[in-house]
Design a protein around this motif. Structure first.
Motif, PDB file in Angstrom:
ATOM      1  N   ASP A  91       0.821  -1.214   0.000  1.00 17.78           N
ATOM      2  CA  ASP A  91       0.000   0.000   0.000  1.00 17.78           C
ATOM      3  C   ASP A  91       0.850   1.257   0.000  1.00 17.78           C
TER       4      ASP A  91
ATOM      5  N   GLN B 236       2.261   1.738  -3.574  1.00 10.47           N
ATOM      6  CA  GLN B 236       1.172   2.227  -4.414  1.00 10.47           C
ATOM      7  C   GLN B 236       0.895   3.698  -4.134  1.00 10.47           C
ATOM      8  N   GLU B 237       0.996   4.084  -2.889  1.00 10.86           N
ATOM      9  CA  GLU B 237       0.794   5.480  -2.522  1.00 10.86           C
ATOM     10  C   GLU B 237       1.874   6.367  -3.148  1.00 10.86           C
TER      11      GLU B 237
ATOM     12  N   ALA C  72       1.122   6.699  -6.851  1.00 13.50           N
ATOM     13  CA  ALA C  72       0.013   7.636  -7.041  1.00 13.50           C
ATOM     14  C   ALA C  72       0.486   9.078  -6.827  1.00 13.50           C
TER      15      ALA C  72
ATOM     16  N   TRP D 202      -7.253  11.946  -5.951  1.00 18.19           N
ATOM     17  CA  TRP D 202      -6.355  11.087  -5.195  1.00 18.19           C
ATOM     18  C   TRP D 202      -6.875   9.659  -5.080  1.00 18.19           C
ATOM     19  N   SER D 203      -8.142   9.496  -4.805  1.00 20.01           N
ATOM     20  CA  SER D 203      -8.717   8.151  -4.658  1.00 20.01           C
ATOM     21  C   SER D 203      -8.580   7.349  -5.943  1.00 20.01           C
TER      22      SER D 203
ATOM     23  N   LEU E 215      -4.956   6.276  -6.398  1.00 20.23           N
ATOM     24  CA  LEU E 215      -4.647   5.135  -5.525  1.00 20.23           C
ATOM     25  C   LEU E 215      -5.238   3.838  -6.074  1.00 20.23           C
TER      26      LEU E 215
END
Length: 135
Positions: free
Chosen positions: A67, A70-71, A74, A88-89, A92
């Protein structure tokens, strides 16, 4: 927006990415070869120093949770302008679809990764100023 990844970790990644992006010119001259006739216009550049930095970046990313990687991906996309901070969502979600090793490879293949991460942080009013070696 709250980051899962500590800001200090992202800033350390930015420092290392800047080192990786830097090119070191070689001091070795081949008397038999005319530099203007070289097949590769960048043949006078030496990437050996950058290999160890790339390995360090890879190790740093490997040590993070999926995670967190991935952040960071992003965040780089936001810095690149692929996504806006308000998306942002979505950024992600797409990073999650990319998968662990795929995310790492995408990050390592990004030109100007340090600048993209800086811009991504700035999109969320964050900075590495005062953290570690970044001023």
């Amino acid at each position: 927006m709250d980051l899962v990844t500590p800001l200090e970790t992202i800033c350390r990644l930015i420092i290392r990415a800047r080192e990786m992006e830097a090119q070191v010119t070689t001091n070795e001259a081949d008397d038999d070869e005319d530099p203007l006739d070289a097949d590769d216009e960048f043949s006078v550049m030496d990437d050996d120093a950058n290999e160890s930095v790339e390995e360090e970046i890879r190790a740093l990313l490997d040590d993070l949770g999926e995670d967190q990687v991935q952040e960071i991906l992003a965040l780089a996309w936001v810095g690149r302008g692929t996504y806006d901070a308000s998306e942002w969502s979505e950024a992600l979600e797409e990073a999650a679809d990319t998968g662990g090793e795929g995310s790492i490879e995408q990050l390592l293949d990004m030109p100007m990764l340090a600048g993209l991460l800086d811009a991504g942080l700035a999109a969320f009013d964050m900075t590495c100023e005062g953290i570690g070696q970044i001023d």
